[in-house]
Design a protein around this motif. Structure first.
Motif, PDB file in Angstrom:
ATOM      1  N   THR A 169       0.916  -1.127   0.109  1.00  0.00           N
ATOM      2  CA  THR A 169       0.053  -0.044  -0.187  1.00  0.00           C
ATOM      3  C   THR A 169       0.785   1.189   0.002  1.00  0.00           C
ATOM      4  O   THR A 169       1.937   1.345   0.619  1.00  0.00           O
ATOM      5  CB  THR A 169      -1.151   0.017   1.070  1.00  0.00           C
ATOM      6  OG1 THR A 169      -1.553   1.295   1.400  1.00  0.00           O
ATOM      7  CG2 THR A 169      -0.172  -0.399   2.553  1.00  0.00           C
ATOM      8  N   LEU A 226       0.012   3.738   1.423  1.00  0.00           N
ATOM      9  CA  LEU A 226      -0.322   4.464   2.642  1.00  0.00           C
ATOM     10  C   LEU A 226       0.777   4.666   3.568  1.00  0.00           C
ATOM     11  O   LEU A 226       1.024   5.781   4.373  1.00  0.00           O
ATOM     12  CB  LEU A 226      -1.612   3.982   3.086  1.00  0.00           C
ATOM     13  CG  LEU A 226      -2.281   4.807   4.523  1.00  0.00           C
ATOM     14  CD1 LEU A 226      -2.760   6.332   4.031  1.00  0.00           C
ATOM     15  CD2 LEU A 226      -3.462   3.896   4.967  1.00  0.00           C
ATOM     16  N   SER A 227       1.492   3.593   3.398  1.00  0.00           N
ATOM     17  CA  SER A 227       2.688   3.659   4.536  1.00  0.00           C
ATOM     18  C   SER A 227       3.973   4.138   3.999  1.00  0.00           C
ATOM     19  O   SER A 227       4.957   3.834   4.505  1.00  0.00           O
ATOM     20  CB  SER A 227       2.821   2.202   5.187  1.00  0.00           C
ATOM     21  OG  SER A 227       3.084   1.224   4.184  1.00  0.00           O
ATOM     22  N   THR A 228       4.011   4.746   2.871  1.00  0.00           N
ATOM     23  CA  THR A 228       5.148   5.110   2.038  1.00  0.00           C
ATOM     24  C   THR A 228       5.503   6.453   2.709  1.00  0.00           C
ATOM     25  O   THR A 228       4.589   7.257   2.890  1.00  0.00           O
ATOM     26  CB  THR A 228       5.136   5.048   0.498  1.00  0.00           C
ATOM     27  OG1 THR A 228       4.369   5.989   0.364  1.00  0.00           O
ATOM     28  CG2 THR A 228       4.909   3.710   0.151  1.00  0.00           C
ATOM     29  N   LYS A 229       6.834   6.875   2.642  1.00  0.00           N
ATOM     30  CA  LYS A 229       7.396   8.161   2.903  1.00  0.00           C
ATOM     31  C   LYS A 229       6.904   9.344   2.084  1.00  0.00           C
ATOM     32  O   LYS A 229       6.662  10.157   2.497  1.00  0.00           O
ATOM     33  CB  LYS A 229       8.931   8.122   3.059  1.00  0.00           C
ATOM     34  CG  LYS A 229       9.509   9.515   3.495  1.00  0.00           C
ATOM     35  CD  LYS A 229      11.108   9.276   3.446  1.00  0.00           C
ATOM     36  CE  LYS A 229      11.720  10.716   4.051  1.00  0.00           C
ATOM     37  NZ  LYS A 229      13.209  10.561   3.808  1.00  0.00           N
TER      38      LYS A 229
END
Lengths: 216, 482
Positions: B400, B402-405
């Protein structure tokens, strides 16, 4: 020295530093810092992130990234705790979570999983498109306190009912509390399928989970 | 300085080069053959000395094309308006987009649509609310209300100006009627700020004496000038968009010529406020197709050919009597057309029913509208950080974003999250009391009024403002206007 490293552990969470999370945790263990204190630093920091999310100061990406930091750092610290023959802080409870069969939506389910983790629950995420039998097998295997199911489509919401019926057939319905959520779901539907709780939003899901387990 | 929004792409063009030339040539022809009426001998003498053929009886000056072309060249493509707080100054022109507050004669009740005369306190609250809104960059004259309870009509502009000086640090446009420019200039100087002077034509093809006097007065003070020639297609302008474009262009160019003769090189922003006539009632029609097209053609000509900063007022009002879907449906398309076609300043916040009503709750809603429009004209960046192929690889087909920097660090700049639009889930909306956008905007307004404290004037400045108002009152009493 010890307080420096504890601050570094706190900082990797508050600065969402996923890349260095594991390295800082290893550094703390190598420096001989009390693993229990190290775990407390990490969980304290994630609580801070959770509080700021609740107040609207932080947002979903902050929360998820902070949780990712914890997922990298905490196993290192927990191994050190075990090695020392100590006991890690007890989780608030074990949750199995997943999006039901036929449904591939993951964001809402992931958000609930993250918030439960941040709140101190042990979370086993079965992912998306999870078959009823897989939910039942995971429950038998892991003996969780809570089963949380997500459905984002009206067509797949009925699958939540099938899983509850499966729990009854297997005679394990009373072993686990069932929470349901997703945009087509409401309290009336939750009641109609025999769920124990319904959360309209992810933070509400956490509140319901705590309430069902008698945690204030 | 307020930064406004930077347009990162070419404005939309709806005219071909030859169509632009046709409108420009026709405008020059009108001013050379028909001329323009300046109701001021002082202005006429100056124009005559600059090569115009002047008839003092009709007060019409026929303007040679080369004087018009020279005047266009003398007008800068951008200029500063200095505020009493340097951080609130603005530079109008180029590819910068700012928003100006709208106004209304009276206060509009949000529930009933009934309008009432606002009190001075309601007026001040309107100013404070707009001072707090980031997207209100500048105020027009007599803002937010044209009328204030207990204030003689002739004093409404000076009193309104004084209250804006007191309750906002943002720049203001001055007014021109009944010598009010004297007092407004003095007030601006007392707080060490500039005004955008105001010189408004009276269509068709004329400039009243007040406007001519205001031109000399404001330019003598060294202020830049906001010019306009408000009119109605089918009434004071031709019914066709093309014909109205020629008339309007000619009027504004005639004012540019006068201003550049008075003070060569002065900063000018040219406003488009042309509305359409409701042929059933004779009233003004806002938010219509003709108005949108007129503004877009105008923006293209003034931005690309004349390179003179431009303002659009078409989105300032709606014909709706209440803050509702019609308000948005009439104001938003006009504002969007303006922004995409190169406007430097758009009048938007708070205006409800024609020019008759205003409510700060709508100004709060319009703050989200302006932010959305502004962010759209800013476009998006394509660089290593925004493309970030590594993140796409890392997420693959199972993860996902969403959890990326990348998501965590760039989500706020890649989109705009409105402050009062309802973005809750249906269940949250039910649980939260089923609030409408108006109720949410009202909550933000109440919060602003409780917590926003505009930088006050120094005691000495405040006393000076009172002294100027007192002199204005005496002046108008002497003239029998109070």
């Amino acid at each position: 020295m010890s307080s420096d490293i504890l601050n570094q552990l706190k900082d990797v969470v508050l600065e969402f530093d996923i890349e260095n999370a594991e390295a800082v945790a290893k550094k703390a263990v190598e420096a001989g810092v009390s693993p229990l204190k190290a775990a407390a630093a990490l969980t304290g920091a994630i609580r801070e992130v959770g509080d700021k999310f609740g107040k609207g100061e932080f947002f979903l990406p902050d929360l998820v990234c902070a949780a990712e930091v914890l997922k990298k750092a905490l196993p290192v610290i927990n191994s050190a705790i075990e090695k020392n023959g100590e006991k890690a802080n007890k989780s608030l409870g074990k949750v199995i979570i997943g999006t039901v069969y036929g449904d591939v939506h993951s964001i809402g389910k992931g958000m609930v999983a993250t918030l439960l983790y941040v709140a101190g629950f042990e979370v086993i995420d079965l992912g998306i498109n999870v078959k009823g039998e897989d939910f039942l097998n995971a429950i038998k295997e892991n003996n969780p306190d809570i089963l949380a199911m997500s459905a984002l489509l009206t067509t797949t919401a009925a699958e939540q009912k099938n899983v509850v019926e499966g729990l009854k057939k297997e005679g394990i319905r009373d072993n686990v509390k069932v929470i349901v959520g997703g945009s087509p779901i409401n309290q009336e539907f939750a009641d109609s399928i025999g769920a124990d709780g319904y959360g309209a939003t992810a933070p509400e899901g956490v509140k319901i989970a705590k309430k069902l387990l008698g945690i204030s | 300085m307020q930064k406004g929004f930077k347009r990162k792409f070419e404005p939309i063009k709806i005219l071909s080069s030859s169509q632009i030339e046709q409108i420009h040539s026709a405008s020059l022809q009108v001013l050379e053959e028909v001329g323009f009426r300046y109701d001021s001998d002082k202005a006429l003498k100056l124009l005559q000395s600059n090569g115009c053929a002047v008839d003092y009886e009709t007060k019409i000056a026929k303007i040679p094309p080369d004087l018009i072309e020279e005047s266009i060249i003398k007008t800068p493509s951008s200029f500063m308006v200095r505020s009493r707080d340097p951080e609130k100054s603005i530079r109008l022109g180029g590819n910068t987009l700012y928003f100006m507050n709208s106004a209304g004669a009276r206060y509009c009740d949000v529930d009933t649509g009934i309008v009432t005369m606002p009190t001075l306190e309601q007026n001040n609250e309107g100013v404070i609310v707009s001072d707090a809104l980031d997207t209100v960059n500048v105020f027009p004259s007599y803002t937010p209300y044209f009328e204030i309870k207990g204030v003689p009509p002739v004093m409404s502009c000076p009193v309104s100006c004084a209250q804006r000086m007191r309750f906002s640090t943002k720049p203001s446009r001055g007014a021109q009627p009944t010598d009010t420019f004297i007092w407004e200039t003095q007030m601006a100087q007392a707080v060490d700020a500039q005004l955008m002077g105001c010189v408004e034509g009276a269509a068709p093809l004329s400039l009243a004496e007040d406007a001519c006097n205001a031109a000399f007065y404001y330019l003598d003070a060294g202020f830049p000038i906001y010019i306009a020639s408000g009119s109605i297609m089918g009434g004071s302008h031709p019914i066709t968009v093309a014909g109205a474009s020629v008339s309007h262009n000619a009027e504004l160019l005639a004012i540019v010529v006068l201003l550049q003769c008075i003070r060569p090189g002065c900063g000018i922003i040219a406003n488009n406020f042309v509305s359409a006539m409701n042929m059933a009632t004779g009233d003004l029609n806002f938010g219509t197709v003709a108005v949108a097209l007129h503004q877009m053609a105008y923006n293209q000509i003034w931005h690309s050919l004349y390179k003179i900063p431009i303002n659009n007022t078409g989105s300032a009002f709606s014909n709706s009597k209440k803050i509702d879907y019609q308000t948005a449906a009439e104001k938003l398309p006009l504002a969007m057309c303006s922004a995409l076609s190169g406007a430097n300043l758009i009048v938007l916040h708070g205006g409800v029913t024609g020019e008759l009503a205003y409510n700060p709750i709508l100004a709060v809603i319009d703050d989200d509208v302006a932010s959305t429009i502004g962010r759209i004209v800013e476009g998006f960046d394509i660089n290593d950080a925004t493309l970030d192929i590594d993140t796409i690889k890392e997420v693959g087909s199972t993860g996902t974003f969403l959890s990326t920097k990348q998501t965590r660090t760039l989500w706020k700049t890649e989109d705009y999250m409105p402050r009062v639009f309802d973005k809750t889930s249906y269940q949250e909306w039910l649980a939260g009391g089923q609030k409408t956008v108006i109720e949410k905007a009202k909550e933000r307004m109440i919060d602003i009024l409780a917590n926003h404290k505009p930088r006050p004037l120094a005691d000495e400045q405040d006393r000076e403002i009172n002294k100027i108002l007192s002199e204005a009152t005496k002046y108008y009493k002497k003239k029998g206007l109070i």
